[in-house]
Design a protein around this motif. Sequence first.
Motif, PDB file in Angstrom:
ATOM      1  N   VAL A   1       0.675  -1.394  -0.423  1.00 43.78           N
ATOM      2  CA  VAL A   1      -0.019  -0.397  -0.705  1.00 43.78           C
ATOM      3  C   VAL A   1       1.546   1.055  -0.324  1.00 43.78           C
ATOM      4  CG1 VAL A   1      -1.841   1.425   1.505  1.00 43.78           C
ATOM      5  CG2 VAL A   1      -2.023  -0.869   1.033  1.00 43.78           C
ATOM      6  N   ALA A   2       1.969   1.543   0.849  1.00 39.51           N
ATOM      7  CA  ALA A   2       2.423   2.484   1.115  1.00 39.51           C
ATOM      8  C   ALA A   2       3.700   2.394  -0.487  1.00 39.51           C
ATOM      9  CB  ALA A   2       3.876   2.211   2.009  1.00 39.51           C
ATOM     10  N   HIS A   3       4.028   1.539  -1.254  1.00 40.08           N
ATOM     11  CA  HIS A   3       4.907   1.594  -2.512  1.00 40.08           C
ATOM     12  C   HIS A   3       3.851   1.848  -2.938  1.00 40.08           C
ATOM     13  CE1 HIS A   3       8.711   0.485  -4.788  1.00 40.08           C
ATOM     14  NE2 HIS A   3       7.105  -0.094  -5.199  1.00 40.08           N
ATOM     15  N   ILE A   4       2.489   1.643  -3.710  1.00 41.57           N
ATOM     16  CA  ILE A   4       1.407   2.411  -4.309  1.00 41.57           C
ATOM     17  C   ILE A   4       1.341   3.126  -4.276  1.00 41.57           C
ATOM     18  CG2 ILE A   4      -0.789   2.052  -5.248  1.00 41.57           C
ATOM     19  CD1 ILE A   4      -0.017  -1.232  -4.889  1.00 41.57           C
ATOM     20  N   ALA A   5       0.763   4.059  -2.777  1.00 41.96           N
ATOM     21  CA  ALA A   5       0.916   5.356  -2.449  1.00 41.96           C
ATOM     22  C   ALA A   5       1.961   6.184  -2.779  1.00 41.96           C
ATOM     23  CB  ALA A   5       0.519   5.703  -1.225  1.00 41.96           C
ATOM     24  N   ALA A   6       2.938   6.025  -3.148  1.00 45.52           N
ATOM     25  CA  ALA A   6       4.629   6.557  -2.925  1.00 45.52           C
ATOM     26  C   ALA A   6       4.454   7.056  -4.592  1.00 45.52           C
ATOM     27  CB  ALA A   6       5.220   6.580  -2.711  1.00 45.52           C
ATOM     28  N   ALA A   7       4.432   6.406  -5.554  1.00 41.51           N
ATOM     29  CA  ALA A   7       4.260   6.069  -6.537  1.00 41.51           C
ATOM     30  C   ALA A   7       3.605   6.424  -7.213  1.00 41.51           C
ATOM     31  CB  ALA A   7       4.529   4.626  -6.830  1.00 41.51           C
ATOM     32  N   THR A   8       1.768   7.165  -7.059  1.00 36.30           N
ATOM     33  CA  THR A   8       0.685   7.284  -7.295  1.00 36.30           C
ATOM     34  C   THR A   8       1.200   8.891  -6.988  1.00 36.30           C
ATOM     35  OG1 THR A   8      -0.374   5.782  -7.076  1.00 36.30           O
ATOM     36  CG2 THR A   8      -1.461   7.842  -7.547  1.00 36.30           C
ATOM     37  N   ALA A   9       1.701   9.759  -5.075  1.00 36.14           N
ATOM     38  CA  ALA A   9       2.094  10.789  -5.026  1.00 36.14           C
ATOM     39  C   ALA A   9       2.639  11.392  -6.154  1.00 36.14           C
ATOM     40  CB  ALA A   9       2.550  10.806  -3.901  1.00 36.14           C
ATOM     41  N   LEU A  10       3.704  10.683  -6.990  1.00 35.25           N
ATOM     42  CA  LEU A  10       5.006  11.303  -7.254  1.00 35.25           C
ATOM     43  C   LEU A  10       4.611  11.657  -8.517  1.00 35.25           C
ATOM     44  CD1 LEU A  10       7.234   8.919  -5.396  1.00 35.25           C
ATOM     45  CD2 LEU A  10       8.614  11.140  -5.643  1.00 35.25           C
ATOM     46  N   ALA A  11       4.275  10.575  -9.281  1.00 35.39           N
ATOM     47  CA  ALA A  11       3.263  10.607 -10.489  1.00 35.39           C
ATOM     48  C   ALA A  11       2.509  12.257 -10.897  1.00 35.39           C
ATOM     49  CB  ALA A  11       2.537   9.014 -11.042  1.00 35.39           C
ATOM     50  N   ARG A  12       1.621  12.347  -9.663  1.00 30.20           N
ATOM     51  CA  ARG A  12       0.903  13.283  -9.242  1.00 30.20           C
ATOM     52  C   ARG A  12       1.844  14.224 -10.103  1.00 30.20           C
ATOM     53  NH1 ARG A  12      -4.546  11.482  -6.251  1.00 30.20           N
ATOM     54  NH2 ARG A  12      -4.888   9.785  -6.504  1.00 30.20           N
TER      55      ARG A  12
ATOM     56  N   ARG B   1       2.988  14.844 -13.216  1.00 32.67           N
ATOM     57  CA  ARG B   1       2.457  15.747 -14.564  1.00 32.67           C
ATOM     58  C   ARG B   1       1.950  17.078 -13.965  1.00 32.67           C
ATOM     59  NH1 ARG B   1      -0.285  10.944 -13.726  1.00 32.67           N
ATOM     60  NH2 ARG B   1      -1.672  10.744 -11.967  1.00 32.67           N
ATOM     61  N   ALA B   2       1.538  16.926 -12.331  1.00 33.13           N
ATOM     62  CA  ALA B   2       1.048  18.249 -12.278  1.00 33.13           C
ATOM     63  C   ALA B   2       2.318  19.670 -12.211  1.00 33.13           C
ATOM     64  CB  ALA B   2       1.001  19.285 -10.476  1.00 33.13           C
ATOM     65  N   ALA B   3       3.456  19.501 -12.039  1.00 28.93           N
ATOM     66  CA  ALA B   3       5.071  19.921 -12.644  1.00 28.93           C
ATOM     67  C   ALA B   3       4.906  20.815 -13.779  1.00 28.93           C
ATOM     68  CB  ALA B   3       6.002  19.352 -12.047  1.00 28.93           C
ATOM     69  N   ARG B   4       3.808  19.467 -14.804  1.00 31.37           N
ATOM     70  CA  ARG B   4       3.825  19.997 -16.295  1.00 31.37           C
ATOM     71  C   ARG B   4       2.932  20.440 -16.802  1.00 31.37           C
ATOM     72  NH1 ARG B   4       7.126  15.960 -19.708  1.00 31.37           N
ATOM     73  NH2 ARG B   4       4.591  15.464 -19.858  1.00 31.37           N
TER      74      ARG B   4
END
Length: 243
Positions: free
Chosen positions: A95-106, A109-112
């Motif tokens: 769960v922590a792995h998926i949550a961290a990956a999702t947050a970084l991906a978002r 995308r928000a940075a661009r």
Amino acid sequence: MHWTTDQSAPSVVQVVVTRTRSPIRSNVGLKAVMAVTGIILVLFLILHMIGNLKVFTGETSFDHYAHWLRDIGKPLLPGVWFLWIQRGVLTVAVVAHIAAATALARRSRAARPVRYAHRPKVQGSYAARTMRWGGVIILLFVIYHLLDLTTGHLNPVGDPTRPYANVVADFAPERWYVTLFYTLAVVALGFHLRHGAFSAFRSLGQQTPKGERRARTAALVFAVALCAGFLVVPFAVLTGLVS
């Protein structure tokens, strides 16, 4: 929090609240979470693969090993507590792995916010571009795998006292679709591991051209070896080498 006074209206006091992001929620913190949870999951996969290979030692030896797993921790831990603790740790790690990956991906995308009109050829590896669908396949397989060989609901034998028989029945020739699904999930896992291992090696300083080549090679060898270790069991059953 600090206080400031509005110079144009001395009677008005403004409260300025400065909110600091928790270190673990920063990009560096999220990458650290991914690294730690990734290591936990990889160690489990290695041990799980080694345990699976014990099927080649015969039914008695494999059944003894499977029952031994249930007795780890006795008499300090009653029953199968060790397995439940292990499952809990792995669940938190996933769960922590998926949550961290999702947050970084978002955040990426928000940075661009404005996409390129003509996107150049993707420079990342194929594994990096398939992390999303690969993760979905792996998650679906884990759910099936638990219902099959852990709870026994989807297994033709489904007897917890006969783990060897469960494995042989699971990958029998007439259940070729199970082997196919297993293979697809393991291959997806291999791509995921290759990309993750390469990223880990780069984080450790392998960022020169020569270092990157070594990191890519090491990541590929590791992923192929782990995939082969997992796939050899179902194909051994499918071809009659294990029966």
